[in-house]
Scaffold this active site. Structure first.
Site, PDB file in Angstrom:
ATOM      1  N   HIS A  37       7.457 -31.150 -25.874  1.00  0.00           N
ATOM      2  CA  HIS A  37       7.346 -32.108 -24.777  1.00  0.00           C
ATOM      3  C   HIS A  37       6.043 -31.868 -24.000  1.00  0.00           C
ATOM      4  O   HIS A  37       6.037 -31.785 -22.771  1.00  0.00           O
ATOM      5  CB  HIS A  37       8.561 -32.009 -23.860  1.00  0.00           C
ATOM      6  CG  HIS A  37       9.826 -32.458 -24.508  1.00  0.00           C
ATOM      7  ND1 HIS A  37      10.252 -33.768 -24.525  1.00  0.00           N
ATOM      8  CD2 HIS A  37      10.743 -31.763 -25.227  1.00  0.00           C
ATOM      9  CE1 HIS A  37      11.385 -33.860 -25.196  1.00  0.00           C
ATOM     10  NE2 HIS A  37      11.709 -32.643 -25.636  1.00  0.00           N
TER      11      HIS A  37
ATOM     12  N   ASN B  27       0.852   0.058   6.216  1.00  0.00           N
ATOM     13  CA  ASN B  27       1.286  -0.821   5.130  1.00  0.00           C
ATOM     14  C   ASN B  27       1.998  -1.998   5.772  1.00  0.00           C
ATOM     15  O   ASN B  27       2.896  -1.820   6.588  1.00  0.00           O
ATOM     16  CB  ASN B  27       2.239  -0.077   4.187  1.00  0.00           C
ATOM     17  CG  ASN B  27       2.804  -0.978   3.108  1.00  0.00           C
ATOM     18  OD1 ASN B  27       2.187  -1.969   2.729  1.00  0.00           O
ATOM     19  ND2 ASN B  27       3.978  -0.639   2.605  1.00  0.00           N
TER      20      ASN B  27
ATOM     21  N   GLU C  55       0.369  -9.481 -17.529  1.00  0.00           N
ATOM     22  CA  GLU C  55       0.065  -8.609 -16.398  1.00  0.00           C
ATOM     23  C   GLU C  55      -0.720  -7.367 -16.799  1.00  0.00           C
ATOM     24  O   GLU C  55      -1.407  -6.780 -15.953  1.00  0.00           O
ATOM     25  CB  GLU C  55       1.327  -8.238 -15.624  1.00  0.00           C
ATOM     26  CG  GLU C  55       2.303  -7.322 -16.302  1.00  0.00           C
ATOM     27  CD  GLU C  55       3.546  -7.070 -15.434  1.00  0.00           C
ATOM     28  OE1 GLU C  55       3.452  -7.156 -14.195  1.00  0.00           O
ATOM     29  OE2 GLU C  55       4.605  -6.794 -16.008  1.00  0.00           O
TER      30      GLU C  55
ATOM     31  N   CYS D 189       0.835  -1.193   0.000  1.00  0.00           N
ATOM     32  CA  CYS D 189       0.000   0.000   0.000  1.00  0.00           C
ATOM     33  C   CYS D 189       0.873   1.248   0.000  1.00  0.00           C
ATOM     34  O   CYS D 189       2.064   1.195   0.285  1.00  0.00           O
ATOM     35  CB  CYS D 189      -0.916   0.010   1.221  1.00  0.00           C
ATOM     36  SG  CYS D 189      -1.887  -1.501   1.407  1.00  0.00           S
TER      37      CYS D 189
ATOM     38  N   ARG E 212       1.327   1.922  -5.960  1.00  0.00           N
ATOM     39  CA  ARG E 212       1.554   0.950  -4.899  1.00  0.00           C
ATOM     40  C   ARG E 212       0.273   0.226  -4.496  1.00  0.00           C
ATOM     41  O   ARG E 212       0.327  -0.774  -3.782  1.00  0.00           O
ATOM     42  CB  ARG E 212       2.150   1.647  -3.676  1.00  0.00           C
ATOM     43  CG  ARG E 212       3.482   2.316  -3.913  1.00  0.00           C
ATOM     44  CD  ARG E 212       4.011   2.923  -2.635  1.00  0.00           C
ATOM     45  NE  ARG E 212       4.322   1.898  -1.658  1.00  0.00           N
ATOM     46  CZ  ARG E 212       5.510   1.345  -1.491  1.00  0.00           C
ATOM     47  NH1 ARG E 212       6.512   1.695  -2.283  1.00  0.00           N
ATOM     48  NH2 ARG E 212       5.721   0.432  -0.575  1.00  0.00           N
TER      49      ARG E 212
ATOM     50  N   TRP F  35      -3.762  -1.664  -1.340  1.00  0.00           N
ATOM     51  CA  TRP F  35      -3.694  -2.923  -2.077  1.00  0.00           C
ATOM     52  C   TRP F  35      -4.145  -3.981  -1.085  1.00  0.00           C
ATOM     53  O   TRP F  35      -3.440  -4.281  -0.120  1.00  0.00           O
ATOM     54  CB  TRP F  35      -2.274  -3.182  -2.568  1.00  0.00           C
ATOM     55  CG  TRP F  35      -2.145  -4.377  -3.468  1.00  0.00           C
ATOM     56  CD1 TRP F  35      -2.332  -4.420  -4.812  1.00  0.00           C
ATOM     57  CD2 TRP F  35      -1.777  -5.706  -3.069  1.00  0.00           C
ATOM     58  NE1 TRP F  35      -2.113  -5.693  -5.286  1.00  0.00           N
ATOM     59  CE2 TRP F  35      -1.778  -6.500  -4.242  1.00  0.00           C
ATOM     60  CE3 TRP F  35      -1.464  -6.309  -1.855  1.00  0.00           C
ATOM     61  CZ2 TRP F  35      -1.469  -7.855  -4.224  1.00  0.00           C
ATOM     62  CZ3 TRP F  35      -1.163  -7.659  -1.839  1.00  0.00           C
ATOM     63  CH2 TRP F  35      -1.163  -8.408  -3.008  1.00  0.00           C
TER      64      TRP F  35
END
Length: 629
Positions: A526, A100, A510, A2, A27, A74
């Protein structure tokens, strides 16, 4: 992860906090809020959403104040709701905090506080902090009452600080916390433990800032004081007694909870930053990500010149040690993977390792060197791994972009990568700077062991020109991105650019939110080749024309085409490919080629995300710096 900011001074706190939150939004941007003291009361305004929309909806600047704190979230504990957004207060709305980090023993603390009558409004771990301080104050008042001391329901600032100290001795976990109290409207407090926090010092002794990083206050000052684990800073703009050093005009005191003492000689730790606010502006670009990609040629020129003494010192440490680990996360780890190939050319084994796995599988002794790569210098897993290695007797080094960050203080050697401030969550120019520093280390180590590195030294100076040629093709890359219709993507290559295949896939997924996976082209048959269909496109990073790996990768491309798969190639102009769209990059010696394949993949991801209407600079669920486990 955060973003936190605190302010005390003569300016409009609400305005300054809002500006800081906008710059800290990379952030975290699930929700945001501010808390200020006005007319001896705490006013909190917060909600879910981006800073701009929440600030307008909640009218952040409605009430003037000279002290306050702010937070961009966040989410870790608790869902994305208004109640869980910060700031948080105690029962009496006297104490207001932002945080945070992660409080690991919050359940135990919360249960005890609830049993004592505390009422919680959120599901967050953070909310235990103001209630815990409140409980310490309540116990102090009861003690004074029992001792027949003056009981007017007030307490001194000294008592308040002591209650904070007692509260934090009970807290386990990681935290960067800013605190205000309506009873002390001229006092701002910050505390950190394993979460980043830096103090900004204004032009005189009456203005201070606290931030997760310097971008929070770079508009107002370039003087910064990084705090260390256990530090509690008390800032009081009116108290002439708080002056921890005669030569220091700033009115603050730093107390370390771990050492249980006031810290002295603080002035020597004050940094003068060479970043400026222009780094945090878009300068006409639609997004920071595009601006930062286009800055790469100039940024690389800086990374070519800086930190020569430290690079030579680290090259010597590489020579002296038997085992070399490069530990990092995400994009930084991919830079370490490219370094593995460079050093293998010189017969030196360098092991790239996911920092979060290093404590599990790292084999460490006194002849081990651990090099951490972390843009922020605060990446939780990388910092933890560096500390672990150091405690085991290993030599440590770090490649960082932020001066004064935790990694710079924990490492024996620190090399600044010289990227300047990077705002977009998606790492671009910092990746390129990391590569330059690692390439220079490769050259210096080679010279140290008497290898002829002349060809590599000559190429070093040309790298900015090579990158410029690549990004000039951005319109062609944009055109190709607009024709990508699949929902799944493979990024393949071999050799030194296999790491760029991983990095290209990471950038793509992303910010587009489409599935993308990087792998070696040899690994493709493979198992994974069974997935080739109209919904699975392949991005093939074709080696340079003189590479012994070229024919092998081209054969793998033909295998994909034979199964009806669509291929987009990134490679030199004269490569022998039919029915394949080509993103052209300069034909270079293999050791230098990563510098042109990377920006091509960055631009492809950017333009594809743009066609999909994604929030390029702020992809969902992500944050710039991962400072929690």
């Amino acid at each position: 992860m955060c973003g936190i900011i605190g302010y005390i001074g003569s300016g409009n706190a609400s305005e300054i906090l809002l500006d800081g939150l906008k710059r800290l939004e990379y952030r975290g941007y699930d929700s945001c809020g501010i808390g200020i003291i006005t007319s001896n009361d705490i006013l909190v305004k917060k909600n879910i959403g981006k800073v701009k929309e929440v600030s307008e909806y909640e009218n952040f600047e409605e009430f003037p104040s000279n002290i306050g704190l702010g937070h961009s979230r966040w989410a870790t504990h608790g869902g994305i709701t208004k109640e869980n957004s910060h700031p948080h207060t105690d029962c009496n709305n006297e104490i207001c905090i932002v945080h945070n980090g992660i409080i690991s023993n919050y359940k135990e603390l919360k249960n005890k506080l609830v049993s004592k009558g505390h009422v919680f409004k959120s599901e967050t771990d953070t909310e235990v902090i103001p209630h815990l301080i409140e409980e310490e104050i309540k116990e102090l008042k009861n003690k004074n009452k029992n001792n027949n001391e003056n009981n007017n329901n007030k307490y001194s600032k000294e008592d308040y600080i002591n209650c904070i100290k007692k509260a934090f001795k009970k807290i386990e976990g990681t935290y960067a916390v800013v605190i205000i109290n309506k009873n002390f409207p001229n006092t701002l407090i910050g505390i950190r433990n394993e979460s980043p926090m830096v103090v900004g010092l204004g032009k005189d002794d009456s203005e201070y800032f606290i931030g997760s990083d310097v971008s929070a206050f770079l508009k107002y000052t370039n003087k910064a004081l990084p705090l260390e684990d256990g530090d509690l800073i008390i800032i009081d703009k009116n108290d002439n007694k708080i002056n921890n050093e005669k030569s220091n005009s700033y009115k603050f005191e730093v107390f370390n909870l771990k050492n249980n003492c006031v810290k002295t000689n603080i002035s020597k730790n004050i940094l003068t930053l060479d970043w400026n606010i222009e780094n945090a502006e878009k300068k006409g670009y639609e997004h920071f990500m595009l601006k930062e990609i286009m800055e790469e040629p100039e940024i690389i020129k800086n990374s070519i010149k800086i930190s020569q003494e430290e690079i030579q010192k680290l090259a010597g440490m590489i020579n002296d040690c038997d085992k070399i680990y490069v530990i990092a996360m995400g994009t930084s780890l991919h830079a370490g993977m490219i370094a593995e190939y460079w050093f293998s050319k010189l017969g030196k084994l360098v092991i790239p390792c996911d920092s979060s796995e290093f404590l599990i599988k790292g084999i460490i002794d006194e002849k081990t060197l651990v090099v951490g790569i972390t843009q922020s210098g605060e990446t939780y897993d990388t910092i933890k791994a560096i500390k672990y290695a150091k405690n085991k007797g290993a030599k440590t080094a770090s490649l960082v972009n932020v001066i004064g960050s935790t990694a710079t203080r924990e490492s024996d050697v620190t090399i600044m990568i010289g990227s300047g401030l990077e705002i977009s969550v998606c790492a671009t120019k910092t990746f390129m700077s990391q590569l330059v520093i690692l390439y220079r280390l490769f050259i210096e180590y080679g010279k140290l062991i008497n290898k002829n590195m002349e060809v590599y030294e000559k190429e070093l100076e040309k790298i900015p020109k090579y990158i410029s040629k690549t990004i000039k093709n951005k319109e062609k890359i944009k055109e190709i991105s607009e024709n990508l219709t699949a929902t799944n993507y493979l990024f393949i290559s071999k050799g030194i650019n296999l790491a760029n295949a991983y990095e290209g896939a990471l950038k793509f997924k992303e910010i587009t939110y489409l599935h993308a996976e990087g792998m070696s082209s040899g690994f493709l048959k493979h198992g994974t080749i069974s997935l080739i269909d109209k919904n699975m496109d392949t991005l093939a990073l074709i080696p340079p024309l003189e590479s012994p790996l070229l024919s092998s990768v081209l054969a793998n491309v033909e295998e994909i085409k034979a199964r009806g798969g669509k291929v987009i190639a990134v490679g030199p102009k004269n490569v022998d490919l039919e029915a394949v769209e080509l993103i052209e990059v300069p034909n270079l010696i293999e050791e230098v080629s990563p510098f042109v394949y990377a920006p091509a993949c960055q631009l492809l991801a950017y333009y594809k995300a743009l066609t999909m209407g994604r929030d390029v600079d702020k992809p969902r669920g992500l944050a710039k710096s991962v400072t929690v486990e």
